[in-house]
Motif scaffolding. Structure first.
Motif, PDB file in Angstrom:
ATOM      1  N   LYS A  30      -0.417   5.339   9.776  1.00 58.59           N
ATOM      2  CA  LYS A  30      -1.118   5.251  11.070  1.00 58.59           C
ATOM      3  C   LYS A  30      -1.279   3.788  11.478  1.00 58.59           C
ATOM      4  O   LYS A  30      -1.098   3.437  12.652  1.00 58.59           O
ATOM      5  CB  LYS A  30      -2.494   5.910  10.950  1.00 58.59           C
ATOM      6  CG  LYS A  30      -3.149   6.244  12.289  1.00 58.59           C
ATOM      7  CD  LYS A  30      -2.394   7.363  13.001  1.00 58.59           C
ATOM      8  CE  LYS A  30      -3.107   7.747  14.291  1.00 58.59           C
ATOM      9  NZ  LYS A  30      -2.330   8.760  15.052  1.00 58.59           N
ATOM     10  N   TRP A  31      -1.626   2.924  10.509  1.00 62.03           N
ATOM     11  CA  TRP A  31      -1.752   1.493  10.804  1.00 62.03           C
ATOM     12  C   TRP A  31      -0.429   0.929  11.312  1.00 62.03           C
ATOM     13  O   TRP A  31      -0.385   0.132  12.248  1.00 62.03           O
ATOM     14  CB  TRP A  31      -2.159   0.736   9.541  1.00 62.03           C
ATOM     15  CG  TRP A  31      -3.580   0.979   9.120  1.00 62.03           C
ATOM     16  CD1 TRP A  31      -4.563   1.581   9.852  1.00 62.03           C
ATOM     17  CD2 TRP A  31      -4.171   0.630   7.861  1.00 62.03           C
ATOM     18  NE1 TRP A  31      -5.736   1.638   9.129  1.00 62.03           N
ATOM     19  CE2 TRP A  31      -5.520   1.060   7.906  1.00 62.03           C
ATOM     20  CE3 TRP A  31      -3.688   0.019   6.709  1.00 62.03           C
ATOM     21  CZ2 TRP A  31      -6.390   0.876   6.835  1.00 62.03           C
ATOM     22  CZ3 TRP A  31      -4.543  -0.165   5.634  1.00 62.03           C
ATOM     23  CH2 TRP A  31      -5.885   0.256   5.698  1.00 62.03           C
ATOM     24  N   THR A  32       0.669   1.360  10.684  1.00 58.30           N
ATOM     25  CA  THR A  32       1.995   0.877  11.092  1.00 58.30           C
ATOM     26  C   THR A  32       2.312   1.299  12.511  1.00 58.30           C
ATOM     27  O   THR A  32       2.816   0.513  13.318  1.00 58.30           O
ATOM     28  CB  THR A  32       3.083   1.421  10.138  1.00 58.30           C
ATOM     29  OG1 THR A  32       2.771   1.014   8.800  1.00 58.30           O
ATOM     30  CG2 THR A  32       4.458   0.894  10.526  1.00 58.30           C
ATOM     31  N   GLU A  33       1.995   2.572  12.835  1.00 58.73           N
ATOM     32  CA  GLU A  33       2.254   3.066  14.189  1.00 58.73           C
ATOM     33  C   GLU A  33       1.422   2.320  15.227  1.00 58.73           C
ATOM     34  O   GLU A  33       1.909   1.963  16.305  1.00 58.73           O
ATOM     35  CB  GLU A  33       1.937   4.573  14.259  1.00 58.73           C
ATOM     36  CG  GLU A  33       2.942   5.432  13.502  1.00 58.73           C
ATOM     37  CD  GLU A  33       2.539   6.896  13.489  1.00 58.73           C
ATOM     38  OE1 GLU A  33       1.410   7.207  13.959  1.00 58.73           O
ATOM     39  OE2 GLU A  33       3.322   7.730  13.010  1.00 58.73           O
ATOM     40  N   LEU A  34       0.144   2.055  14.886  1.00 57.74           N
ATOM     41  CA  LEU A  34      -0.727   1.315  15.813  1.00 57.74           C
ATOM     42  C   LEU A  34      -0.222  -0.111  16.016  1.00 57.74           C
ATOM     43  O   LEU A  34      -0.254  -0.659  17.122  1.00 57.74           O
ATOM     44  CB  LEU A  34      -2.163   1.301  15.276  1.00 57.74           C
ATOM     45  CG  LEU A  34      -2.906   2.644  15.308  1.00 57.74           C
ATOM     46  CD1 LEU A  34      -4.248   2.535  14.590  1.00 57.74           C
ATOM     47  CD2 LEU A  34      -3.133   3.101  16.764  1.00 57.74           C
TER      48      LEU A  34
ATOM     49  N   ILE B 250      -3.581   7.656   1.311  1.00 56.27           N
ATOM     50  CA  ILE B 250      -3.086   6.274   1.408  1.00 56.27           C
ATOM     51  C   ILE B 250      -1.885   6.196   2.336  1.00 56.27           C
ATOM     52  O   ILE B 250      -1.816   5.342   3.229  1.00 56.27           O
ATOM     53  CB  ILE B 250      -2.734   5.727   0.017  1.00 56.27           C
ATOM     54  CG1 ILE B 250      -3.998   5.518  -0.823  1.00 56.27           C
ATOM     55  CG2 ILE B 250      -1.965   4.392   0.135  1.00 56.27           C
ATOM     56  CD1 ILE B 250      -3.717   5.153  -2.270  1.00 56.27           C
ATOM     57  N   LEU B 251      -0.914   7.081   2.131  1.00 57.76           N
ATOM     58  CA  LEU B 251       0.311   7.035   2.931  1.00 57.76           C
ATOM     59  C   LEU B 251       0.049   7.412   4.384  1.00 57.76           C
ATOM     60  O   LEU B 251       0.664   6.850   5.303  1.00 57.76           O
ATOM     61  CB  LEU B 251       1.371   7.956   2.318  1.00 57.76           C
ATOM     62  CG  LEU B 251       1.948   7.495   0.975  1.00 57.76           C
ATOM     63  CD1 LEU B 251       2.861   8.556   0.389  1.00 57.76           C
ATOM     64  CD2 LEU B 251       2.706   6.186   1.135  1.00 57.76           C
TER      65      LEU B 251
ATOM     66  N   LEU C 147       0.825  -1.206   0.000  1.00 61.12           N
ATOM     67  CA  LEU C 147       0.000   0.000   0.000  1.00 61.12           C
ATOM     68  C   LEU C 147       0.863   1.262   0.000  1.00 61.12           C
ATOM     69  O   LEU C 147       0.521   2.269  -0.628  1.00 61.12           O
ATOM     70  CB  LEU C 147      -0.949   0.010   1.199  1.00 61.12           C
ATOM     71  CG  LEU C 147      -2.363  -0.526   0.968  1.00 61.12           C
ATOM     72  CD1 LEU C 147      -3.168  -0.488   2.263  1.00 61.12           C
ATOM     73  CD2 LEU C 147      -3.088   0.263  -0.130  1.00 61.12           C
ATOM     74  N   GLN C 148       1.989   1.197   0.706  1.00 66.01           N
ATOM     75  CA  GLN C 148       2.881   2.358   0.728  1.00 66.01           C
ATOM     76  C   GLN C 148       3.567   2.556  -0.619  1.00 66.01           C
ATOM     77  O   GLN C 148       3.771   3.692  -1.052  1.00 66.01           O
ATOM     78  CB  GLN C 148       3.909   2.192   1.854  1.00 66.01           C
ATOM     79  CG  GLN C 148       3.287   2.376   3.237  1.00 66.01           C
ATOM     80  CD  GLN C 148       4.224   1.981   4.365  1.00 66.01           C
ATOM     81  OE1 GLN C 148       5.024   1.040   4.223  1.00 66.01           O
ATOM     82  NE2 GLN C 148       4.129   2.674   5.489  1.00 66.01           N
TER      83      GLN C 148
ATOM     84  N   LEU D 293       1.560   9.472  -5.866  1.00 69.73           N
ATOM     85  CA  LEU D 293       2.098  10.830  -5.736  1.00 69.73           C
ATOM     86  C   LEU D 293       2.852  11.269  -6.988  1.00 69.73           C
ATOM     87  O   LEU D 293       2.967  12.464  -7.256  1.00 69.73           O
ATOM     88  CB  LEU D 293       3.034  10.926  -4.526  1.00 69.73           C
ATOM     89  CG  LEU D 293       2.396  10.954  -3.137  1.00 69.73           C
ATOM     90  CD1 LEU D 293       3.480  11.133  -2.081  1.00 69.73           C
ATOM     91  CD2 LEU D 293       1.352  12.061  -3.019  1.00 69.73           C
ATOM     92  N   CYS D 294       3.371  10.319  -7.732  1.00 71.85           N
ATOM     93  CA  CYS D 294       4.096  10.654  -8.961  1.00 71.85           C
ATOM     94  C   CYS D 294       3.163  11.239 -10.021  1.00 71.85           C
ATOM     95  O   CYS D 294       3.619  11.752 -11.041  1.00 71.85           O
ATOM     96  CB  CYS D 294       4.819   9.426  -9.500  1.00 71.85           C
ATOM     97  SG  CYS D 294       6.179   8.872  -8.443  1.00 71.85           S
TER      98      CYS D 294
END
Length: 387
Positions: free
Chosen positions: A377-381, A371-372, A320-321, A328-329
């Motif tokens: 946020k999911w990664t931090e959680l 998306i990012l 997803l990242q 963004l490109c």
């Protein structure tokens, strides 16, 4: 005052000022001051109009800076080995081909619009990196490095496209003079000259020759950049002219040249654009190329390379990242507007192209940012849960 200096030193300052200059240009073009705005940008200043000085002279300095960035990455940065070049190189190539194909399918059937195929192929490195930088630690370092390398290669491809496909009638006499000046630049580089003055003087002469030759004048900036020495000796000390030039130009480009370009070129009068114009093939082709073409081309290339084992998956990164970064490109903005000016003469097609750039860049920025931010946020959680 202290807050202003803190803001100007922040990574997103250039993007914020660029956005502000764009909004001012758009607002002036759509208010009672529209006549004064358009008179200002077309006022004659010697041999060129104001907007021609911006697009041909100031943007030559911008491309000098871009050329220095490309050279630095190739010599000592994220593109200094073939292994490092594979993933961003192939991804950038597909990020050029797929948007061009999408545009050609939608708008290429008309001879009038066909020259616009390259408009959605460009990525605005300042805006894209500004967005990803604003997300801070929510985006893994690997994705920031990937985006930087990809955007640099994308700029290099844009330079080649402009040089090959958007040259006007060639004046071979001035092209010969330009070649002679280029040889002189290479010669003084080989002789170990590191002082800026000879390069600057020859660079100005080169710009005049390229302008008169029929190639776009901005190519002079790229050629000059390639001849600036990476390092040398001056009074017994090692100096790095390429780095000095890049640092010296950085603030001028971020805070003056690019915002000035945006102010002069983003002033699209929406009074002449109706809702029906949004279905114009150029608008749809450019917007779809940026939003769909960029993410499909770049993400698809990375997915294929990783799944076939050609390159490893970027460290500490989710799919997803990668997808958000690819999206963004699709922020074409400055570079796409620049190509639209080369592709179409002033008139409806150019205005439609700029409208498509605005729409495609805005949508790409919003989707990529969301998306990012969400995946970050999911990664931090997840990390907090593991603790």
């Amino acid at each position: 005052m202290e807050r202003i200096f803190v803001f100007l030193k922040s990574p997103s300052a250039g993007s914020a000022i660029l956005l502000g200059a764009t909004l001012i240009g758009v607002l002036l073009a759509n208010t009672a001051l529209a006549a004064q705005y358009f008179s200002l940008i077309h006022i004659q200043l010697g041999p060129l109009s104001a907007i021609e000085w911006v697009n041909d002279a100031l943007m030559a300095i911008f491309f000098l800076f871009v050329g220095l960035e490309v050279k630095r990455e190739l010599v000592s940065g994220e593109l200094n080995t073939n292994a490092k070049r594979i993933m961003p190189g192939i991804a950038a190539l597909m990020g050029v081909i797929v948007p061009a194909v999408i545009y050609a399918i939608i708008a290429g059937g008309s001879e009038e619009y066909a020259k616009g195929w390259a408009i959605p192929t460009a990525t605005d490195i300042a805006f894209a990196i500004g967005v990803i930088t604003s997300l801070g630690s929510k985006v893994p370092i690997a994705m920031k490095v990937f985006l930087t390398a990809l955007a640099v290669i994308d700029d290099l491809m844009a330079i080649l496209v402009i040089a090959i496909f958007y040259a006007s009638g060639i004046n071979f006499l001035f092209l010969f003079f330009a070649a002679v000046i280029t040889c002189l630049l290479v010669l003084i580089n080989k002789q170990g000259y590191v002082r800026p003055m000879p390069y600057a003087i020859l660079g100005v002469v080169l710009w005049i020759c390229v302008l008169k030759s029929g190639l776009h004048a901005t190519m002079a900036g790229v050629v000059l950049a390639m001849t600036i020495p990476e390092q040398g000796l001056f009074e017994g000390k090692t100096v790095r002219p390429m780095t000095q030039w890049e640092h010296g130009l950085s603030n001028w480009v971020s805070f003056l040249i690019v915002p000035t370009f945006a102010f002069f070129n983003a002033g699209v009068s929406f009074a002449a654009i109706s809702i029906g114009d949004l279905t114009n093939p150029v608008v749809i082709g450019v917007a779809a190329g940026l939003v769909i073409g960029k993410q499909v081309g770049i993400f698809g290339a990375v997915l294929l390379m990783v799944k076939t084992g050609l390159v490893p998956m970027p460290r500490n990164t989710s799919w997803l990242q990668v997808y958000g970064t690819a999206t963004l490109c699709g922020i074409g903005f400055t570079m796409s507007i620049f190509v639209s000016i080369l592709a179409f003469p002033p008139g409806q097609a150019q205005e439609m192209a700029k409208a498509g750039v605005f729409i495609g860049s805005l949508v790409s920025a919003l989707i990529g940012y969301i998306i990012l931010r969400v995946t970050g946020k999911w990664t931090e959680l997840g990390e907090e849960f593991e603790r």
